[in-house]
Design an enzyme around this catalytic site. Structure first.
Site, PDB file in Angstrom:
ATOM      1  CG  HIS A   1      -2.132   4.709  -1.212  1.00 29.10           C
ATOM      2  ND1 HIS A   1      -2.905   5.453  -2.069  1.00 29.10           N
ATOM      3  CD2 HIS A   1      -2.457   3.403  -1.440  1.00 29.10           C
ATOM      4  CE1 HIS A   1      -3.677   4.632  -2.771  1.00 29.10           C
ATOM      5  NE2 HIS A   1      -3.419   3.391  -2.421  1.00 29.10           N
TER       6      HIS A   1
ATOM      7  NE  ARG B   1      -9.972   1.921  -3.270  1.00 24.37           N
ATOM      8  CZ  ARG B   1      -9.655   2.204  -4.517  1.00 24.37           C
ATOM      9  NH1 ARG B   1     -10.220   3.220  -5.126  1.00 24.37           N
ATOM     10  NH2 ARG B   1      -8.797   1.480  -5.175  1.00 24.37           N
TER      11      ARG B   1
ATOM     12  CB  CYS C   1      -0.888   0.037   1.236  1.00 24.69           C
ATOM     13  SG  CYS C   1      -1.749  -1.488   1.599  1.00 24.69           S
TER      14      CYS C   1
ATOM     15  CB  CYS D   1      -6.112  -1.303  -3.059  1.00 26.08           C
ATOM     16  SG  CYS D   1      -6.141   0.483  -3.288  1.00 26.08           S
TER      17      CYS D   1
END
Lengths: 256, 106
Positions: A176, A213, A172, A217
């Site tokens: 991000h 969500r 992640c 991803c």
């Protein structure tokens, strides 16, 4: 030479943190700030934000009696008392030994107090009710509880966030943290702060939870999504909420 | 009855052009998408939207499968007299929904 570069590196880190401290500005941006002005307007107008349709349904559920106890949410709570609740969860419920998210808390109320069947995970009713509860926290800062028992779960969530997985071998954090603000195809990579869940995502043409969500991803990085009832979701959410501590809730949000 | 959100000014000056905005909850299933079992999901869309002002039709719109879920419609009307604006959506499977607002014209 090596010493010099270490010293230089340290100096850069020092200067960078000094600059950040001097600017005194929060470098974090919510997904709302990364959207275009038309989408922001759509979210701000309660008669144009499609998530408000679900809130309407949630408000009806709030006062609807259910279960063997024949009680509604409104029989125990005022809607006003839900202020800040969505900004606080996940938390450990009384008598529990591990955290639950807002949806889990709603289902605990259903089974324990209303003596009713729990809502299905990410069912329409669950989304409606959680959107209504989340709306009460709109404008409030995200404030995860300082419960020391949460630390271990939060740490596990952090490991999930930073750990690489899937065929693309991404974490992640790769997108991000390291590349937020840049483009992935035509879309801006957001910093992934969960300020507005449940969200009305235009791509979904529906309201969806944070779990949806996250699954999205994971599928995107060719990884196997967590199981539907996996505790990993909660741990990851704990980490994300802590990462977004103090940011303003804008639920139920619109996202592209 | 489907959830409906209507945004219209409550008051308007005579002759003023006002914007009316309406949002309705509807899946707008196109009829071209396969479901989890691989078979096509039957079409389920809103086919027509009409607006009347004191029972006089002022706006009509046909909708197609290309319209997204939860359709949002915005249109303009000239405020000529005080009254009720009634919005009506009809579609597949005998779908029918209504909403209304009153506009005071001064």
């Amino acid at each position: 030479m090596r010493k010099l570069s270490v010293a230089l590196g340290l100096a850069t880190v020092f200067l960078a943190s000094l600059a950040m401290a001097q600017a005194g500005k929060d470098q974090r941006r919510s997904g709302y700030q990364d959207m275009g002005p038309t989408l922001q307007k759509m979210q701000d107008d309660d008669t144009a934000n499609p998530a408000m349709l679900y809130v309407q349904a949630g408000e009806a559920l709030w006062t609807q009696k259910a279960g063997a106890a024949d009680k509604s949410c409104a029989d125990c709570h005022s809607a006003g008392s839900m202020k800040g609740v969505a900004a606080r969860y996940p938390a450990i419920p009384p008598g529990g030994d591990r955290p639950v998210d807002l949806e889990g808390r709603i289902n605990l109320c259903r089974t324990e107090h209303q003596k009713a069947a729990p809502f299905g995970a990410e069912s329409e009713q669950m989304l409606d009710l959680s959107a209504y509860v989340a709306l009460q926290s709109r404008g409030m800062p995200i404030a995860p509880p300082n419960d020391p028992r949460l630390a271990a779960f939060r740490m596990h969530g952090g490991q999930l966030f930073k750990g690489r997985e899937g065929q693309l071998n991404l974490s992640c954090a790769n997108c991000h943290d390291d590349n937020a603000g840049k483009k992935l195809g035509g879309a801006t990579i957001p910093q992934a702060h969960p300020t507005g869940y449940p969200i009305y995502r235009l791509e979904w043409q529906a309201l969806g939870s944070l779990k949806r969500r996250l699954r999205n991803c994971m599928i995107g990085m060719r990884a196997e999504p967590f199981d539907e009832d996996s505790e990993d979701y909660i741990d990851l959410e704990l980490y994300l909420m802590d990462r977004a501590r103090g940011m303003t809730m804008d639920a139920p949000a619109v996202r592209p | 009855m489907a959830n409906v959100l209507i945004n219209a000014p409550g008051t308007a000056r005579k002759g003023e052009t006002i914007e009316l905005k309406a949002l309705i909850q509807h899946p707008m299933e196109t009829g071209f998408r396969p479901g989890a079992d691989g078979r096509l999901l039957p079409r389920n869309i809103i086919t027509q939207f009409t607006a009347t002002w004191n029972d006089i039709e002022i706006f009509r719109m046909k909708m197609s499968p290309a319209v997204a879920a939860n359709p949002y419609v915005s249109f303009f009307a000239v405020a000529s007299e005080s009254g009720t604006v009634r919005l009506r959506w009809t579609g597949d499977r005998d779908f029918s929904a209504e909403g209304s607002v009153t506009v005071t014209v001064t």
